[in-house]
Design a protein around this motif. Structure first.
Motif, PDB file in Angstrom:
ATOM      1  N   LEU A 109     -12.304  -9.713  -3.642  1.00  0.00           N
ATOM      2  CA  LEU A 109     -11.424  -8.560  -3.456  1.00  0.00           C
ATOM      3  C   LEU A 109     -10.013  -8.903  -3.931  1.00  0.00           C
ATOM      4  CD1 LEU A 109     -12.176  -6.919   0.021  1.00  0.00           C
ATOM      5  CD2 LEU A 109     -12.036  -5.758  -2.193  1.00  0.00           C
ATOM      6  N   LYS A 110      -9.374  -7.886  -4.535  1.00  0.00           N
ATOM      7  CA  LYS A 110      -7.999  -8.081  -4.999  1.00  0.00           C
ATOM      8  C   LYS A 110      -7.204  -6.812  -4.751  1.00  0.00           C
ATOM      9  CE  LYS A 110      -5.310  -9.402  -9.084  1.00  0.00           C
ATOM     10  NZ  LYS A 110      -5.370  -9.763 -10.526  1.00  0.00           N
ATOM     11  N   LYS A 111      -6.045  -6.959  -4.120  1.00  0.00           N
ATOM     12  CA  LYS A 111      -5.134  -5.834  -3.916  1.00  0.00           C
ATOM     13  C   LYS A 111      -4.126  -5.851  -5.052  1.00  0.00           C
ATOM     14  CE  LYS A 111      -2.365  -3.488  -0.424  1.00  0.00           C
ATOM     15  NZ  LYS A 111      -1.832  -3.533   0.959  1.00  0.00           N
ATOM     16  N   GLN A 112      -4.183  -4.809  -5.871  1.00  0.00           N
ATOM     17  CA  GLN A 112      -3.411  -4.825  -7.107  1.00  0.00           C
ATOM     18  C   GLN A 112      -1.906  -4.751  -6.861  1.00  0.00           C
ATOM     19  OE1 GLN A 112      -4.952  -1.851  -9.766  1.00  0.00           O
ATOM     20  NE2 GLN A 112      -7.011  -2.772  -9.831  1.00  0.00           N
ATOM     21  N   ALA A 113      -1.480  -4.049  -5.825  1.00  0.00           N
ATOM     22  CA  ALA A 113      -0.035  -3.886  -5.587  1.00  0.00           C
ATOM     23  C   ALA A 113       0.633  -5.218  -5.268  1.00  0.00           C
ATOM     24  CB  ALA A 113       0.192  -2.888  -4.457  1.00  0.00           C
TER      25      ALA A 113
END
Length: 450
Positions: free
Chosen positions: A292-296
């Motif tokens: 999982l990666k949170k782009q912000a």
């Protein structure tokens, strides 16, 4: 006086008929070992062939045929046959090579199948010198003697080639010796040291390591002497779902330090300290690696997830889980995901394995990638006799070349005076490739006439 009676035991084991019979048995039984799968659990043979046939297989060691007592016995008999056969015939070859060709009566030369007579208009001394010079130039190291009023020459080449067939015999014995040295049955039963030579398997999940293998047939756990870790397993499929290729990335670890990393594929094994690892199988697990990666914020996480279990990612402010899966056999094609950032209703969607998905949530956009985890199946072999086998094969090629393409050739020349000229009688013989020798024989004589 009657010749001494031959020993019946030696006569039996020196016979070519016995060698052919044993070769036929070895070839026939090898077909059995090819048709019947080897080194599987006893339950496999019960399910495939039935309990009675499986019991019969077990009594004859069919599941491990090439290490069975009767197959090794056949190899032993064949080896004994080769040894006795060679020891009986080699003295005859030595006697043949020691036979002095100069003792051959000149009048017998005319009886040779390959002979030719010419007359040179020169005196005996000149003819003698020309014959000696010709043989020397052509590489024939001739010996000569006086016979009556003439001179008799004898020369030979390739006497050592008569041993070619025994070089082949020796190579076969070396190959069989290498096979015995590398036999796990010999290591276990005769040497009482199963670590000396073995064959077994490892089923190693991704991310895990092991320092032992499970030996075929006995099921014994044997130490490797180091740890082997499966870093990753990759598999590609054909459009119809059949596996196309698969490989394992593994790392060898000694004293808690990685010493070698390599990819193992079919026909591309890894060998370390005499132990060879072959890619042989794989096992899909119902465990999944979720990235999982949170782009912000550019933060990311990775976790091993099973179905019907909620996972939390506090740093990203989300929770997720796998609620369903769609599989073909044991291979998962896509998963149904439950995903929430505790703002609004959860997102529920299907995502394909190994395909990145973007999730739009009130708190931001997340990238999701899921990969199914596998265990790699490795066949593990330690064969200290393999170099003996390779050396024996090389020696066999040399012996076969000698036996089939080289020959023992002899030349006899008798020079005698005749009025104002000299009569020269040539004779020759070869134990093999007689046609080739017969074609070169006139060339030698023609050079003398020029």
């Amino acid at each position: 006086m009657t010749p001494p009676k031959k020993n019946s035991f030696l006569s039996l084991f020196a016979s070519v008929q016995l060698a052919l019979f044993l070769l036929f048995l070895l070839a026939s039984t090898s077909i059995i070992g090819t048709l019947i799968p080897q080194n599987n659990p006893h339950t496999f043979y019960i399910e495939k062939y039935g309990p009675k046939t499986a019991l019969f297989f077990q009594l004859l060691d069919i599941p491990d045929m090439y290490n069975s007592w009767w197959f090794l016995g056949l190899l032993g008999l064949f080896s004994l046959n080769l040894i006795v056969c060679s020891l009986e015939r080699i003295p005859q070859v030595i006697r043949t090579l020691r036979r002095d060709g100069l003792t051959t009566p000149p009048e017998q030369l005319i009886k040779f199948s390959l002979h030719q007579e010419i007359t040179l208009p020169v005196p005996l001394k000149t003819a003698h010198e020309r014959v000696a010079a010709l043989l020397k130039v052509q590489g024939w190291h001739a010996r000569e003697t006086e016979k009556g009023t003439g001179r008799f020459f004898f020369a030979e080449k390739g006497g050592w080639t008569r041993f070619g067939v025994y070089v082949v015999h020796c190579s076969i014995l070396i190959i069989l010796g290498g096979a015995l040295v590398g036999s796990s049955a010999v290591a276990r039963k005769l040497l009482h040291n199963p670590q000396f030579a073995f064959k077994g398997s490892i089923m190693l999940p991704e991310g895990e390591s092991t320092n032992h293998l499970v030996a075929f047939k006995s099921g014994e756990h044997l130490e490797l002497g180091f740890h082997l870790r499966c870093d990753a397993f990759a598999i590609e499929y054909y459009p119809n779902g059949m596996p196309k290729t698969y490989r394992s990335r593994v790392t060898v670890i000694e004293k808690n330090k990685p010493v070698q990393t390599a990819d193992i594929e079919v026909n591309q094994p890894l060998t370390y300290k005499g132990i060879t690892f072959y890619q042989s199988s794989y096992q899909p697990y119902q465990n999944y690696q979720v990235s999982l990666k949170k782009q912000a914020t550019n933060t990311e996480t990775s976790a091993i997830v099973t179905t019907a279990k909620q996972m939390d990612w506090p740093e990203g402010g989300v929770s997720y889980g796998i609620v369903n899966r769609e599989s073909q056999g044991e291979v998962t094609r896509r998963l149904k995901i439950w995903f929430t950032d505790n703002q609004g209703d959860p997102s529920i969607f299907w995502v394909n394995i190994n395909q990145e998905a973007a999730i739009e949530r009130p708190s931001g956009t997340y990238s999701l990638n899921i990969r199914q985890l596998y265990a790699t199946g490795l066949q593990v072999t330690k064969d200290p006799g393999v170099w003996l086998v390779y050396g024996g094969c090389l020696l066999m090629l040399i012996g076969l070349y000698i036996a089939f393409f080289l020959s023992h050739r002899k030349i006899y020349v008798f020079v005698q005076p005749e009025a104002n000229s000299s009569r020269i009688l040539f004779a020759g013989e070869a134990n093999k490739n007689k046609v080739g020798f017969e074609s070169k024989f006139p060339e030698l004589i023609n050079k003398l006439e020029k």
